[in-house]
Enzyme design. Structure first.
Site, PDB file in Angstrom:
ATOM      1  N   GLU A  41      18.800 -10.933 -34.561  1.00 52.69           N
ATOM      2  CA  GLU A  41      19.443 -10.950 -33.283  1.00 52.69           C
ATOM      3  C   GLU A  41      18.809 -12.037 -32.550  1.00 52.69           C
ATOM      4  O   GLU A  41      18.724 -11.964 -31.394  1.00 52.69           O
ATOM      5  CB  GLU A  41      19.149  -9.431 -32.579  1.00 52.69           C
TER       6      GLU A  41
ATOM      7  N   CYS B 254      18.908  -4.448 -34.987  1.00 53.79           N
ATOM      8  CA  CYS B 254      17.648  -4.562 -35.988  1.00 53.79           C
ATOM      9  C   CYS B 254      18.230  -4.234 -37.510  1.00 53.79           C
ATOM     10  O   CYS B 254      17.344  -4.222 -38.350  1.00 53.79           O
ATOM     11  CB  CYS B 254      16.715  -3.477 -35.636  1.00 53.79           C
TER      12      CYS B 254
ATOM     13  N   ARG C 135      14.792   5.836 -22.396  1.00 50.07           N
ATOM     14  CA  ARG C 135      14.798   6.955 -23.178  1.00 50.07           C
ATOM     15  C   ARG C 135      15.918   7.386 -23.735  1.00 50.07           C
ATOM     16  O   ARG C 135      15.865   8.015 -24.920  1.00 50.07           O
ATOM     17  CB  ARG C 135      14.081   8.375 -22.391  1.00 50.07           C
TER      18      ARG C 135
ATOM     19  N   HIS D  12      13.309   2.515 -40.268  1.00 47.06           N
ATOM     20  CA  HIS D  12      12.998   1.255 -38.996  1.00 47.06           C
ATOM     21  C   HIS D  12      12.019   1.741 -38.290  1.00 47.06           C
ATOM     22  O   HIS D  12      11.782   2.961 -37.980  1.00 47.06           O
ATOM     23  CB  HIS D  12      14.450   1.371 -38.484  1.00 47.06           C
TER      24      HIS D  12
END
Lengths: 388, 351, 143
Positions: B82, B114, B201, B236
């Site tokens: 990215e 990602c 969040r 991840h």
């Protein structure tokens, strides 16, 4: 080949000359040389101008024609030639003039050297100076001109035990000499501490190990030796001229503590003169960095390889030493307007041999030498002069 | 379809680190507590002369040193990131030249936040499995950006790993892969913007957890495997918390995730995260070991992999390139001012 | 400044240290040359481009404090002359270490880094720089 003499010299003040343009400097030095030789403009047959980078310093190419024009000799349509070999441009212009007279092509020739460095920023100036090294394989990889000399210094200290203090001693001596030269950029003495405490440029080299950026110009008038006495009572003969090349990149040299081109050019000049190093009383060498002078006095044969630092420390290159080196203050203190430097060296030697060097006069100076370096040693020009 | 797998791999992490306390000090934040919450004790920082391309090159060269494959046999090379240095002009062309795979191959840059690196692995599996190319290279690498003062600044780091995918002499077979994708805007960077934005969040439950859980479960269902069948699991790792929690929810133990959890030491390497985790696992895995891996990319999607280490691993020349442990050993710690200068957050006025 | 082609044409040497071998005398050179400076015309037709290993030892080095503006972020940075295993010497930066960790003889290997860029909108130039080689898993300067 005809014998060649210098019959006039001229030099501007060296320094940050905010009021002076490139053309003003060039004409100033030329006029004073012509006045010194007591010749009239119509006698001049050719002009050679040493200049490294007017194109980048002042965005002006074609400076041979510019100087001919503003000195008024273009009206006579004389040939004007610009000569470039980075830091050796001035010395090489002198050699071109020498060859022109020696070959009988011309009788009276003006050799000038000029550089106007302070019309660009310091950053730009160092970029321009680095173009004397290999752009593709040194500069683009991050090497500055100073850093290449630092590589020589690091290695010289490693191989020959040259000390940081001995490097400083070169600057101290040349400032001492420069203090006696009214044309010098720096006319004050310094001590070792000043050098050793100055800001680092490229380790081990500090600010006071480096020649400054300067504006300035110098000129000499050459003519056949046989008619020199018609113009002056004190001509100085150019008795030897040597030029040599080496790899552009420092990394291609067999030994980075030696400038093989200095050795070759010196041998050629000495052979032409029929002299040996021992005969030289006074020398102007290319101390753009302190390490350069140490390497130069070794490769010129004044001292064995590895003993240049010790010789400097022991005062053997001072005014009263075995061979007086850089009586003008050298590039370090007199200043280093690149294209002018090689010609300014000749001006100093002529003054010494004429006995007109005033407070910095070397006693009984009979034979003088100039060593002018382009890049990190890719071009070296050596000239030998003798009092007549 | 041919059976495909990993023929070689290589990793790279920059030399410099910064600790959360150093960042917090500048922004009036309790950096230590922040680091503890994120389970990040330091993050990697690229040197000023490093970018996704140089990291990808270093990882790819480390990969090539470990095998005897002729680079001219590589038919495809994809760099997932990215933070490609160019908006237009591929990163992969430079990598292809640097490992001497050019010109007879196809190259493209991938972007999926990602998981761009694992998306590249899947593309390579398809090309090799379908017999279109003999070998293919997939690289995940990033020099991710966190805006000054943003929470991301404590985690966004740099690193990358490269995988040589082939059908012969594989050290690990890629037995299955499954992806789970929805349109979920939890994190993005608009064209021309320097720093990414995120949904706070919102990046948690509806984004990371939903996609990683669904991807992981989907793969387990399709393969009929259960978590205890695996020796290792890699997830991840935007921080230490998320992968730890997701592992637990899927039924994996800390012993299974330990080897591939690098975020505490090097931070979130974005597209490099799961590839580097896999590299760390392959550094110690033995023949017969099974590896479960789920990558996550914001936006959002997950790529899950079922991998088995083969007997070839016994003779694989791991020591021809540095292992993850060696790459992470003895870093140089820098202060925030140096970090800000390295990352271009402060810059000198130039002519 | 449109200098992309000038850098692009040197990519093989900048990325992969492709040098030049004279098969008349066996000597290696970097960067590539057109003729061997020792063998002159005898080398014509007997030379070949050769990828050098990129490993060697520091022959000399310096820590640059007043550098070119484009390297201001890295200052001070280290420039070294490296003697490659094949015998050729090459100039380049040594990175990811401090000058005090280096000495003449320190083993290094080439890596690829950004050399410069033409402002924020121009082309980025990549090429070799050197890193100290880890010996026994450790690098110079490791505690």
């Amino acid at each position: 080949m005809r014998r060649v003499a210098v019959i006039g010299v001229g030099i501007t003040e060296f320094g940050e000359l905010w009021d002076s343009s490139f053309r003003k400097l060039g004409i100033g030095a030329g006029l004073s040389a012509v006045g010194d030789a007591k010749i009239t403009a119509d006698k001049i047959e050719a002009l050679f101008v040493g200049n490294m980078s007017a194109g980048r310093f002042i965005r002006q190419e074609h400076v041979g024609a510019l100087i001919a024009d503003y000195s008024g000799i273009a009206r006579d349509n004389i040939p004007a030639t610009r000569v470039e070999a980075a830091g050796a441009s001035g010395g090489l212009a002198l050699r071109q003039g020498f060859m022109a007279v020696a070959s009988s092509l011309h009788d009276i020739v003006v050799v000038g050297g000029a550089e106007k460095m302070t019309d660009v920023s310091d950053v730009e100036s160092s970029l321009i100076q680095s173009s004397a090294a290999d752009q593709e394989w040194e500069t683009e990889l991050g090497a500055t001109f100073a850093s290449l000399h630092a590589l020589m210094a690091t290695r010289h200290m490693h191989d020959h035990g040259t000390t940081r203090e001995q490097l400083a001693d070169v600057a101290v001596k040349n400032h001492r000499h420069g203090a006696l030269n009214p044309k010098a950029q720096f006319r004050r003495e310094i001590n070792r501490d000043v050098v050793l405490r100055s800001p680092m440029v490229a380790s081990p080299l500090r600010v006071f190990d480096c020649a400054p950026s300067s504006d300035g110009a110098a000129a000499v008038i050459l003519c056949p030796f046989d008619i020199a006495k018609k113009f002056t009572d004190s001509p100085v003969e150019i008795i030897g001229s040597g030029q040599a090349s080496d790899s552009l990149g420092l990394h291609h040299r067999k030994d980075i503590c030696t400038m093989a081109a200095t050795r070759a050019a010196t041998q050629r000049a000495l052979k032409m003169a029929g002299l040996s190093q021992k005969d030289v009383d006074v020398a102007e060498v290319h101390d753009n960095y302190t390490i350069s002078e140490i390497i130069a006095i070794e490769d010129l044969g004044f001292f064995p390889k590895g003993e240049g630092g010790k010789a400097t420390e022991d005062g053997l290159t001072s005014l009263d030493g075995d061979v007086a080196v850089n009586t003008s203050g050298g590039l370090k203190a007199r200043g280093d307007p690149i294209g002018a430097t090689g010609v300014a060296q000749a001006v100093e030697i002529v003054s010494q041999l004429r006995g007109t060097a005033d407070k910095r006069q070397v006693k009984d100076a009979d034979v003088g030498l100039t060593q002018n370096v382009g890049g990190t040693g890719a071009t070296v020009v050596v000239h030998l002069f003798r009092r007549v | 379809m041919k059976d495909v797998g990993v023929v070689s791999y290589g990793a790279y992490v920059p030399h410099f680190r910064i600790v959360p306390e150093e960042i917090g000090k500048v922004w009036g934040v309790d950096g230590k507590a922040m680091g503890k919450g994120l389970m990040i004790s330091s993050k990697s920082v690229p040197a000023p002369d490093e970018d996704t391309i140089t990291i990808a090159v270093e990882a790819a060269r480390n990969m090539m040193r470990r095998c005897a494959v002729d680079p001219k046999d590589i038919g495809a090379l994809y760099v997932g990131s990215e933070s490609h240095p160019y908006a237009v002009k591929p990163s992969g062309t430079i990598v292809a030249e640097a490992i001497e795979a050019a010109p007879d191959l196809t190259v493209a840059d991938f972007e999926f936040a990602c998981k761009a690196g694992t998306a590249a692995i899947q593309a390579c599996m398809g090309l090799v499995g379908g017999g279109l190319v003999k070998y293919a290279v997939a690289i995940g690498a990033d020099t991710s950006q966190g805006a000054p003062g943003d929470a991301l600044e404590y985690s966004a780091s740099a690193g990358g790993a490269a995988f040589l995918i082939g059908a012969q002499d594989v050290i690990a077979t890629m037995d299955n892969t499954y992806s789970y994708t929805t349109d979920t805007p939890d994190f993005w960077r608009r064209e021309g913007q320097r720093y990414p934005r995120h949904g706070g969040r919102f990046t948690g439950e509806p984004a990371y957890f939903r996609h990683v859980m669904s991807g992981g479960k989907g793969l387990l269902e399709r393969t009929g495997m259960s978590p205890e069948d695996y020796t290792y699991a890699v997830f991840h790792q935007p921080n230490g918390k998320f992968p730890t929690r997701v592992a637990k929810q899927l039924g994996f133990s800390p012993e299974q995730t330990k080897a591939g959890l690098l975020v505490p030491q090097i931070g979130n390497t974005y597209s490099g995260a799961v590839p580097l985790g896999l590299a760390a696992v392959l550094d110690e895995a033995e023949p017969g070991d099974r590896i479960f891996a789920v990558a996550y990319g914001s936006g959002a999607g997950s790529d899950a992999f079922d991998i088995t280490v083969t007997d070839e691993m016994a003779t694989f020349r791991r020591d021809a390139s540095p292992t993850m442990n060696e790459l992470m050993a003895s870093p140089k710690y820098i202060d925030y001012a140096t970090y800000a200068k390295f990352k271009g957050k402060i810059a000198k006025e130039r002519d | 400044m449109a200098t992309a082609p000038r850098y692009w044409r040197e990519n093989p040497s900048r990325y992969n240290m492709v040098g030049f071998k004279c098969n008349n005398c066996g000597k290696y050179y970097f960067p590539p040359r057109i003729i061997c400076p020792l063998c002159h015309r005898k080398s014509v037709g007997k030379t070949e481009p050769v990828k050098l290993k990129g490993t060697g030892a520091i022959f000399s080095f310096t820590e640059v404090h007043e550098g070119m503006d484009e390297h201001y972020v890295q200052k001070p940075y280290i420039v070294a002359m490296v003697e490659l295993e094949e015998g050729a010497k090459v100039t380049g930066q040594v990175i990811d270490c401090d000058a005090c960790d280096l000495s003449i003889g320190t083993k290094v290997r080439a890596t690829l880094r950004k050399l410069s860029e033409e402002g924020s909108a121009g082309v980025i130039h990549y090429g070799y720089k050197f890193v100290p080689v880890r010996e026994n898993g450790e690098r110079p300067g490791d505690e």
